[in-house]
Design a protein around this motif. Structure first.
Motif, PDB file in Angstrom:
ATOM      1  N   ALA A  63      19.871 -24.589 -59.916  1.00  0.00           N
ATOM      2  CA  ALA A  63      19.111 -25.377 -60.894  1.00  0.00           C
ATOM      3  C   ALA A  63      17.710 -24.804 -61.062  1.00  0.00           C
ATOM      4  CB  ALA A  63      19.018 -26.828 -60.428  1.00  0.00           C
ATOM      5  N   LYS A  64      17.206 -24.912 -62.266  1.00  0.00           N
ATOM      6  CA  LYS A  64      15.837 -24.496 -62.565  1.00  0.00           C
ATOM      7  C   LYS A  64      14.930 -25.719 -62.439  1.00  0.00           C
ATOM      8  CE  LYS A  64      17.274 -20.442 -63.900  1.00  0.00           C
ATOM      9  NZ  LYS A  64      18.297 -20.094 -62.963  1.00  0.00           N
ATOM     10  N   LEU A  65      13.826 -25.557 -61.744  1.00  0.00           N
ATOM     11  CA  LEU A  65      12.876 -26.646 -61.553  1.00  0.00           C
ATOM     12  C   LEU A  65      11.578 -26.329 -62.268  1.00  0.00           C
ATOM     13  CD1 LEU A  65      13.276 -27.230 -57.722  1.00  0.00           C
ATOM     14  CD2 LEU A  65      14.392 -28.467 -59.565  1.00  0.00           C
ATOM     15  N   ILE A  66      11.016 -27.340 -62.894  1.00  0.00           N
ATOM     16  CA  ILE A  66       9.704 -27.210 -63.506  1.00  0.00           C
ATOM     17  C   ILE A  66       8.810 -28.224 -62.800  1.00  0.00           C
ATOM     18  CG2 ILE A  66       8.323 -27.463 -65.589  1.00  0.00           C
ATOM     19  CD1 ILE A  66      10.862 -26.771 -67.185  1.00  0.00           C
ATOM     20  N   LEU A  67       7.823 -27.720 -62.091  1.00  0.00           N
ATOM     21  CA  LEU A  67       6.897 -28.569 -61.362  1.00  0.00           C
ATOM     22  C   LEU A  67       5.634 -28.737 -62.186  1.00  0.00           C
ATOM     23  CD1 LEU A  67       5.929 -30.044 -58.799  1.00  0.00           C
ATOM     24  CD2 LEU A  67       5.086 -27.818 -57.991  1.00  0.00           C
ATOM     25  N   THR A  68       5.257 -29.981 -62.411  1.00  0.00           N
ATOM     26  CA  THR A  68       4.003 -30.239 -63.100  1.00  0.00           C
ATOM     27  C   THR A  68       3.041 -30.871 -62.104  1.00  0.00           C
ATOM     28  OG1 THR A  68       4.784 -32.392 -63.866  1.00  0.00           O
ATOM     29  CG2 THR A  68       5.081 -30.527 -65.350  1.00  0.00           C
ATOM     30  N   ILE A  69       1.799 -30.509 -62.218  1.00  0.00           N
ATOM     31  CA  ILE A  69       0.770 -31.038 -61.331  1.00  0.00           C
ATOM     32  C   ILE A  69      -0.180 -31.860 -62.187  1.00  0.00           C
ATOM     33  CG2 ILE A  69      -1.113 -30.431 -59.765  1.00  0.00           C
ATOM     34  CD1 ILE A  69       0.468 -27.859 -59.136  1.00  0.00           C
ATOM     35  N   ARG A  70      -0.518 -33.017 -61.657  1.00  0.00           N
ATOM     36  CA  ARG A  70      -1.328 -33.944 -62.434  1.00  0.00           C
ATOM     37  C   ARG A  70      -2.511 -34.415 -61.599  1.00  0.00           C
ATOM     38  NH1 ARG A  70       1.441 -39.239 -65.162  1.00  0.00           N
ATOM     39  NH2 ARG A  70      -0.298 -39.801 -66.491  1.00  0.00           N
ATOM     40  N   ASN A  71      -3.616 -34.622 -62.243  1.00  0.00           N
ATOM     41  CA  ASN A  71      -4.784 -35.175 -61.593  1.00  0.00           C
ATOM     42  C   ASN A  71      -4.413 -36.525 -60.979  1.00  0.00           C
ATOM     43  OD1 ASN A  71      -7.059 -37.301 -61.969  1.00  0.00           O
ATOM     44  ND2 ASN A  71      -8.150 -35.342 -61.844  1.00  0.00           N
ATOM     45  N   TRP A  75      -2.810 -39.912 -62.760  1.00  0.00           N
ATOM     46  CA  TRP A  75      -1.495 -40.429 -62.368  1.00  0.00           C
ATOM     47  C   TRP A  75      -1.607 -41.888 -61.959  1.00  0.00           C
ATOM     48  CZ3 TRP A  75       0.112 -42.808 -57.950  1.00  0.00           C
ATOM     49  CH2 TRP A  75       1.470 -43.116 -57.910  1.00  0.00           C
ATOM     50  N   TYR A  76      -2.595 -42.217 -61.136  1.00  0.00           N
ATOM     51  CA  TYR A  76      -2.748 -43.588 -60.667  1.00  0.00           C
ATOM     52  C   TYR A  76      -2.988 -44.534 -61.841  1.00  0.00           C
ATOM     53  CZ  TYR A  76      -4.245 -47.708 -58.189  1.00  0.00           C
ATOM     54  OH  TYR A  76      -4.337 -48.988 -57.731  1.00  0.00           O
ATOM     55  N   ARG A  77      -3.842 -44.134 -62.777  1.00  0.00           N
ATOM     56  CA  ARG A  77      -4.128 -44.969 -63.944  1.00  0.00           C
ATOM     57  C   ARG A  77      -2.842 -45.240 -64.725  1.00  0.00           C
ATOM     58  NH1 ARG A  77      -7.126 -41.738 -66.206  1.00  0.00           N
ATOM     59  NH2 ARG A  77      -8.997 -42.166 -65.019  1.00  0.00           N
ATOM     60  N   SER A  78      -2.038 -44.199 -64.924  1.00  0.00           N
ATOM     61  CA  SER A  78      -0.780 -44.345 -65.657  1.00  0.00           C
ATOM     62  C   SER A  78       0.207 -45.220 -64.887  1.00  0.00           C
ATOM     63  CB  SER A  78      -0.176 -42.961 -65.908  1.00  0.00           C
ATOM     64  OG  SER A  78       1.095 -43.073 -66.470  1.00  0.00           O
ATOM     65  N   ALA A  79       0.350 -44.962 -63.604  1.00  0.00           N
ATOM     66  CA  ALA A  79       1.284 -45.743 -62.784  1.00  0.00           C
ATOM     67  C   ALA A  79       0.854 -47.205 -62.724  1.00  0.00           C
ATOM     68  CB  ALA A  79       1.378 -45.151 -61.383  1.00  0.00           C
ATOM     69  N   SER A 120     -11.058 -46.373 -62.908  1.00  0.00           N
ATOM     70  CA  SER A 120     -11.075 -47.325 -64.012  1.00  0.00           C
ATOM     71  C   SER A 120     -11.341 -46.707 -65.374  1.00  0.00           C
ATOM     72  CB  SER A 120     -12.094 -48.426 -63.733  1.00  0.00           C
ATOM     73  OG  SER A 120     -13.375 -47.862 -63.622  1.00  0.00           O
ATOM     74  N   LYS A 121     -11.875 -45.506 -65.412  1.00  0.00           N
ATOM     75  CA  LYS A 121     -12.094 -44.891 -66.714  1.00  0.00           C
ATOM     76  C   LYS A 121     -11.821 -43.397 -66.596  1.00  0.00           C
ATOM     77  CE  LYS A 121     -17.012 -44.382 -65.885  1.00  0.00           C
ATOM     78  NZ  LYS A 121     -18.347 -44.651 -66.335  1.00  0.00           N
ATOM     79  N   PRO A 122     -11.454 -42.763 -67.707  1.00  0.00           N
ATOM     80  CA  PRO A 122     -11.162 -41.334 -67.655  1.00  0.00           C
ATOM     81  C   PRO A 122     -12.389 -40.552 -67.210  1.00  0.00           C
ATOM     82  CG  PRO A 122     -10.465 -42.280 -69.739  1.00  0.00           C
ATOM     83  CD  PRO A 122     -11.258 -43.329 -69.019  1.00  0.00           C
ATOM     84  N   THR A 123     -12.127 -39.493 -66.484  1.00  0.00           N
ATOM     85  CA  THR A 123     -13.218 -38.621 -66.076  1.00  0.00           C
ATOM     86  C   THR A 123     -13.234 -37.408 -66.986  1.00  0.00           C
ATOM     87  OG1 THR A 123     -11.764 -37.520 -64.510  1.00  0.00           O
ATOM     88  CG2 THR A 123     -13.088 -39.346 -63.676  1.00  0.00           C
ATOM     89  N   THR A 124     -14.400 -36.872 -67.195  1.00  0.00           N
ATOM     90  CA  THR A 124     -14.557 -35.697 -68.031  1.00  0.00           C
ATOM     91  C   THR A 124     -14.695 -34.482 -67.125  1.00  0.00           C
ATOM     92  OG1 THR A 124     -15.720 -37.041 -69.633  1.00  0.00           O
ATOM     93  CG2 THR A 124     -15.955 -34.641 -69.836  1.00  0.00           C
ATOM     94  N   PRO A 125     -13.839 -33.458 -67.343  1.00  0.00           N
ATOM     95  CA  PRO A 125     -13.945 -32.259 -66.504  1.00  0.00           C
ATOM     96  C   PRO A 125     -15.326 -31.629 -66.664  1.00  0.00           C
ATOM     97  CG  PRO A 125     -11.970 -32.195 -67.861  1.00  0.00           C
ATOM     98  CD  PRO A 125     -12.786 -33.360 -68.316  1.00  0.00           C
ATOM     99  N   LYS A 126     -15.846 -31.089 -65.574  1.00  0.00           N
ATOM    100  CA  LYS A 126     -17.162 -30.435 -65.608  1.00  0.00           C
ATOM    101  C   LYS A 126     -17.032 -28.981 -65.938  1.00  0.00           C
ATOM    102  CE  LYS A 126     -19.162 -33.643 -62.382  1.00  0.00           C
ATOM    103  NZ  LYS A 126     -19.862 -33.879 -61.175  1.00  0.00           N
TER     104      LYS A 126
END
Length: 126
Positions: A63-71, A75-79, A120-126
């Motif tokens: 099987a081919k796997l695609i791993l995605t990495i998330r901030n 992830w916590y905000r979405s969950a 509680s709010k989105p962070t802006t990348p520096k």
């Protein structure tokens, strides 16, 4: 879309009592016939496949796997806005997802408390 369908998703587990029982057994560490769980599917996404990715990679070595990495905060905000909302008093106490989330994330999961302020709010990348 990669075009590999049908695609197994957590909704398939929820709508199929046999799959639900097999996934719960896997969550208890019991042997599971993954061929039965994924019969007829050409791909899989999301839960519970993501939880068992190591076992599935070993079982389906080609099987081919695609791993995605998330901030983690994203992830916590979405969950918190989706998955965690299903974990109230009326949720199925035998739910594999509920058991895993409560066991693995009990330090951060609360259905009654607000999210930590750092999430509680989105962070802006520096």
């Amino acid at each position: 879309m990669l075009g590999f369908g049908p695609c197994h998703h957590m909704e398939d587990v929820n709508s199929n009592p046999e799959h639900r029982n097999l996934i719960r057994a896997a969550g208890r560490g019991e042997p599971v016939d993954w061929d039965v769980v994924y019969a007829g599917y050409k791909s899989a996404v999301d839960w519970p496949t993501a939880y068992f990715w190591r076992e599935l990679a070993e079982y389906f070595p080609d099987a081919k796997l695609i791993l995605t990495i998330r901030n983690a905060e994203d992830w916590y905000r979405s969950a918190r806005a989706t998955i965690f909302n299903t974990m109230g008093e009326t949720s199925d106490p035998q739910s594999f997802g509920r058991a895993v989330i409560e066991r693995k994330f009990s330090a951060v999961v609360s259905t009654t408390k607000p999210m930590p302020s750092k999430c509680s709010k989105p962070t802006t990348p520096k």
